[in-house]
Design a protein around this motif. Sequence first.
Motif, PDB file in Angstrom:
ATOM      1  N   THR A   1       0.882  -1.276   0.152  1.00  0.00           N
ATOM      2  CA  THR A   1       0.124  -0.051   0.081  1.00  0.00           C
ATOM      3  C   THR A   1       0.856   1.265   0.066  1.00  0.00           C
ATOM      4  OG1 THR A   1      -1.701  -1.010   1.077  1.00  0.00           O
ATOM      5  CG2 THR A   1      -1.842   1.259   1.376  1.00  0.00           C
ATOM      6  N   LEU A   2       1.776   1.125   0.768  1.00  0.00           N
ATOM      7  CA  LEU A   2       3.045   2.511   1.000  1.00  0.00           C
ATOM      8  C   LEU A   2       3.627   2.648  -0.339  1.00  0.00           C
ATOM      9  CD1 LEU A   2       4.342   2.279   4.341  1.00  0.00           C
ATOM     10  CD2 LEU A   2       2.673   3.909   3.448  1.00  0.00           C
ATOM     11  N   ALA A   3       3.892   1.350  -1.072  1.00  0.00           N
ATOM     12  CA  ALA A   3       4.665   1.585  -2.200  1.00  0.00           C
ATOM     13  C   ALA A   3       3.774   2.271  -3.272  1.00  0.00           C
ATOM     14  CB  ALA A   3       4.834  -0.050  -3.024  1.00  0.00           C
ATOM     15  N   GLY A   4       2.173   2.000  -3.501  1.00  0.00           N
ATOM     16  CA  GLY A   4       1.536   2.638  -4.215  1.00  0.00           C
ATOM     17  C   GLY A   4       1.456   3.926  -4.108  1.00  0.00           C
ATOM     18  N   LEU A   5       1.290   4.361  -2.651  1.00  0.00           N
ATOM     19  CA  LEU A   5       1.355   6.088  -2.280  1.00  0.00           C
ATOM     20  C   LEU A   5       2.577   6.599  -2.659  1.00  0.00           C
ATOM     21  CD1 LEU A   5      -0.002   8.343  -0.925  1.00  0.00           C
ATOM     22  CD2 LEU A   5       0.769   7.439   1.437  1.00  0.00           C
ATOM     23  N   ALA A   6       3.710   6.000  -2.183  1.00  0.00           N
ATOM     24  CA  ALA A   6       5.041   6.503  -2.946  1.00  0.00           C
ATOM     25  C   ALA A   6       5.051   6.736  -4.416  1.00  0.00           C
ATOM     26  CB  ALA A   6       6.174   5.539  -2.569  1.00  0.00           C
ATOM     27  N   GLU A   7       4.472   5.809  -5.204  1.00  0.00           N
ATOM     28  CA  GLU A   7       4.375   6.050  -6.598  1.00  0.00           C
ATOM     29  C   GLU A   7       3.576   7.161  -6.886  1.00  0.00           C
ATOM     30  OE1 GLU A   7       5.526   4.987 -10.621  1.00  0.00           O
ATOM     31  OE2 GLU A   7       6.166   4.420  -8.770  1.00  0.00           O
ATOM     32  N   ASP A   8       2.450   7.194  -6.177  1.00  0.00           N
ATOM     33  CA  ASP A   8       1.626   8.570  -6.354  1.00  0.00           C
ATOM     34  C   ASP A   8       2.362   9.874  -6.139  1.00  0.00           C
ATOM     35  OD1 ASP A   8      -0.768   6.783  -7.080  1.00  0.00           O
ATOM     36  OD2 ASP A   8      -1.530   6.796  -5.184  1.00  0.00           O
ATOM     37  N   LEU A   9       2.975   9.995  -5.187  1.00  0.00           N
ATOM     38  CA  LEU A   9       3.582  11.063  -4.561  1.00  0.00           C
ATOM     39  C   LEU A   9       4.741  11.299  -5.959  1.00  0.00           C
ATOM     40  CD1 LEU A   9       3.858  10.468  -0.943  1.00  0.00           C
ATOM     41  CD2 LEU A   9       2.812  12.261  -2.070  1.00  0.00           C
TER      42      LEU A   9
END
Length: 412
Positions: free
Chosen positions: A231-239
């Motif tokens: 989940t955090l990896a997806g948020l990092a990609e969005d950022l």
Amino acid sequence: MAEVQTIHDVACGFCGLGCGDLTVEVEGRDVRAKGSLCPEAARLLRRLDTPDPMARVAGEVASPADAARAAHQILAAARAPLIGGLGVDMAGAGAAVDLAIRFGGVLDHYASDGLFRNYAAVQRTGWLSTTLAEVRNRCDVLLVVGDDPTATWGRLFERLYPVTPLFADQGRTVVFLGGAPGDKAKGQLAGAAEVIHHATPDPVAVLEALGSLIAGRRPPGENFGGIGADTLAGLAEDLRNAHYAVVTWNAADLADGDLVAERATALVDTLNVTTRAGVFPLGGRDNIIGVNQLMLWRLGYPLRTAVQGQASSHDGTLYATQAALGDADVLVWVSAFRPEPPPAFGGKIIALAHPDTVFDKEPDVLIPVGTPGVDHAGTVFRMDSIVSLPLGALRVATLPSVAEAVRRIAEG
């Protein structure tokens, strides 16, 4: 019966957002907010057409001149005054500094804890901060760390995320990292941005992991602060893919506010290698930003500074209000924006206070003062430090401003 006057585009100086679109009705000396706005502004703007409280000395009603004379005598005999509260406009802040220069004393704002938690991060690493206008017009991914901030800043998302931004037309997302957004936040963001919530009891761990992921390093482990690594990896990609990402938090409400500020700053630094990002720390209650700015201009030091003779010294820990009270023999408590009571204190108290203030201990000298933006004109700074706001008087004043009250005390 007095005629009802409707005043539009009234500026609010209470929370630091600097909303300048309020509508107020004035009937004689009765003041009331009109229409929908945040409850905090409605409560603090409200005034009834009733007699103002009188100055008091040792609990007895006194004339303004006698109260000022008594305060002067207490300060003249003081060994270590603390000039606290400091909920004042810019003129009042200047007068408070003048008082410290004349009589000596420590200067601190009652809401400075969050400011100094942020300072701890800035001193260690510096930061790339943004402004309210930049967030409003350009931010497409906003990361909100901690609890829903609309409990303190009632119109925050209305101000930050209008339905039609100036430049950010590629879709907008607000990610709550911690507490869930309330109905107020959801209502303000409806139609303006997608809302995502990730619950975590440890935002520091989450921000640290996000920073590593944005830098291309996957930290060991499958869970960080209660949030899964994927989940955090997806948020990092969005950022990483954002045109202009912003991280915001309220350090005053976070136990590890200094660490949150430091990790948020590191995350933004990493993002700025390939895109544009900034931090937007929340604060600004009762003109703390303006008071802090004025002290930097006048003394070369921020809040939590002691003045003695021709010298000033700063210590963010030693001169914090609670610590300074341990050495003080006189507390000068100044709160013009709201009825904020002074902290418990065993020495002498001189209170330049909002007329609705309720005291646990009767001050040795009480001088009720008017509120900037209600009883008299004034100037405050917005939370992002770059905009000063003129506040206008809404009614005829019968109480002195803080600047006037301090001048009378200095004259004795």
